[in-house]
Design an enzyme around this catalytic site. Structure first.
Site, short mmCIF file in Angstrom:
data_model
loop_
_atom_site.label_atom_id
_atom_site.label_comp_id
_atom_site.label_asym_id
_atom_site.label_seq_id
_atom_site.Cartn_x
_atom_site.Cartn_y
_atom_site.Cartn_z
N ASP A 1 -7.65 31.67 45.70
CA ASP A 1 -6.55 31.35 46.59
C ASP A 1 -6.14 32.61 47.38
O ASP A 1 -6.99 33.28 47.96
CB ASP A 1 -5.40 30.78 45.75
CG ASP A 1 -4.21 30.30 46.54
OD1 ASP A 1 -4.28 29.21 47.13
OD2 ASP A 1 -3.19 31.01 46.56
N ASP B 1 -10.78 19.93 47.01
CA ASP B 1 -9.63 20.83 47.15
C ASP B 1 -8.67 20.30 48.21
O ASP B 1 -9.04 20.11 49.36
CB ASP B 1 -10.15 22.22 47.54
CG ASP B 1 -9.12 23.32 47.38
OD1 ASP B 1 -7.93 23.04 47.59
OD2 ASP B 1 -9.51 24.44 47.03
N HIS C 1 -8.52 22.52 43.61
CA HIS C 1 -8.20 23.89 44.00
C HIS C 1 -8.17 24.84 42.82
O HIS C 1 -8.17 26.06 43.00
CB HIS C 1 -6.84 23.91 44.72
CG HIS C 1 -6.51 25.24 45.33
ND1 HIS C 1 -7.31 25.84 46.28
CD2 HIS C 1 -5.47 26.10 45.11
CE1 HIS C 1 -6.77 27.00 46.62
NE2 HIS C 1 -5.67 27.19 45.94
#
Length: 386
Positions: free
Chosen positions: A196, A324, A352
């Protein structure tokens, strides 16, 4: 007439036998499912225990600490020994035929031993709002395979005591990571793994300390180029449009007053599962919902300054996640296409948070990347060459 009765009786007997076989088969299948569920439940508890020990180690130490192998609990189900494969999954969800778990024949570097690697030290960097806790399954798996693992707590994240709202720069936010790299011995190099917003953080660290980084792995991460900010990947600036779900889920926080710029970003807790954990086990979603913290706003808005001599000198990999909702697959593809030297793996069915939804597959890809010594990785598992 008697022969007709005999034929009828024999036919009924055969049907009874077939029914009994079907019942036995179904009973065996149900028993196996129950055994797998019990096994996975036990593994999940062991991994959580390892995560708790890690947090205690962090609290008792000073700053960032390595997750010592002696502090983790080992998998020892039944007569499992070191020569046997690891258990099927650290997920509580029953595995289906659609799960893309990598098979041994799909790797090209199976014969390489961990002790022979140029770097066997993984440094795991969490994403925005997460903490070192999110890597607990990955830590347990990598340590069991013989690697050294350090899970970073970025400033104001996880159990780091700093006030998130007062983080004013990317330099301050990544200080635990850059401090670790600065303190490595001259001959030591690490494999950076960023998830991320952690992708931005490892990019910053690669630019500052590229000579200390053996390889870099971006896991469903923001992979920017020179002059970009993290917010740019969700805008029209990269040509794929904004992510509507994340736009609805994000909440700006104003610690200095509503008339002042935001100090942090957080997500609507009611939308966390749909946004971040749409394929993850319920227990991991619960863990995240009580552990996540706001994301400092200033680092997200800071433009990265990257050069080919530093950032570009590190061999990089991207692990795509097909399900995701936070950084959709189309955005991941655009980032990869704008970084032509990156080598790509793809985890089908991963959300994710692949460390929750596909922990075994993620682990195997990380091990393969660590062992890869060729110019290009063999792309037998949904891996696209640049």
């Amino acid at each position: 007439m008697g022969s007709c009765f005999s034929i009828a009786n024999e036919s009924n007997l055969n049907k009874t036998r077939e029914t009994a076989k079907e019942v036995d088969s179904e009973s065996h299948r149900c028993n196996r499912i129950q055994e797998v569920k019990k096994e996975e439940e036990w593994i999940h508890k062991q991994a959580l225990a390892a995560a708790v020990l890690f947090q205690r180690q962090m609290r008792n130490g000073h700053g960032t600490a390595s997750f010592d192998r002696s502090a983790s609990l080992r998998c020892s189900i039944g007569n499992l020994n070191k020569n046997q494969p690891l258990p099927r999954s650290y997920s509580t969800r029953t595995r289906t035929l659609n799960d893309s778990l990598l098979q041994p024949h799909q790797f090209i570097n199976q014969g390489i031993k961990v002790e022979d690697l140029q770097s066997k030290h993984f440094v795991l960097v969490h994403g925005g709002g997460f903490g070192a806790w999110c890597w607990y399954k990955t830590i347990a798996l990598l340590e069991e395979a013989g690697y050294k693992v350090t899970a970073i707590e970025l400033t104001g994240s996880g159990i780091h005591s700093f006030d998130t709202h007062t983080v004013s720069s990317l330099s301050q936010y990544t200080k635990p990571l850059t401090d670790l790299l600065e303190n490595l011995t001259p001959e030591e190099k690490v494999i950076l793994v960023g998830h991320d917003f952690g992708g931005v953080c490892i990019s910053y660290a690669m630019e500052k300390h590229g000579s200390k980084v053996h390889k870099a792995v971006f896991v469903a991460a923001a992979m920017l180029w020179n002059g970009q900010t993290a917010l740019d990947i969700f805008s029209e600036k990269i040509g794929v449009g904004s992510n509507e779900l994340i736009q609805r889920a994000k909440v700006f926080q104003h610690a200095n007053g509503n008339d002042k710029p935001p100090t942090a970003i957080t997500f609507d807790k009611h939308m966390l599962k749909d946004l971040l954990f749409n394929r993850s086990p319920a227990k991991d979603v619960a863990l995240a919902s009580v552990s996540m913290r706001p994301i400092p706003f200033a680092p997200v808005m800071e433009k990265l300054s990257l050069t080919e001599d530093n950032y570009g000198s590190v061999r990089s990999y991207y692990i795509e996640t097909t399900e995701d909702n936070a950084i959709p697959f189309a955005i991941q593809e655009t980032m990869v296409n704008n970084n032509p030297h990156v080598e790509v793996f793809r985890l089908r069915g991963a959300d994710h948070a692949p460390f929750f939804s596909k922990p075994i597959a993620l682990h195997k890809v990380l091990v393969e990347i660590s062992r890869n010594q060729r110019t290009k990785i063999a792309c037998s598992y949904q891996c696209r060459e640049p």
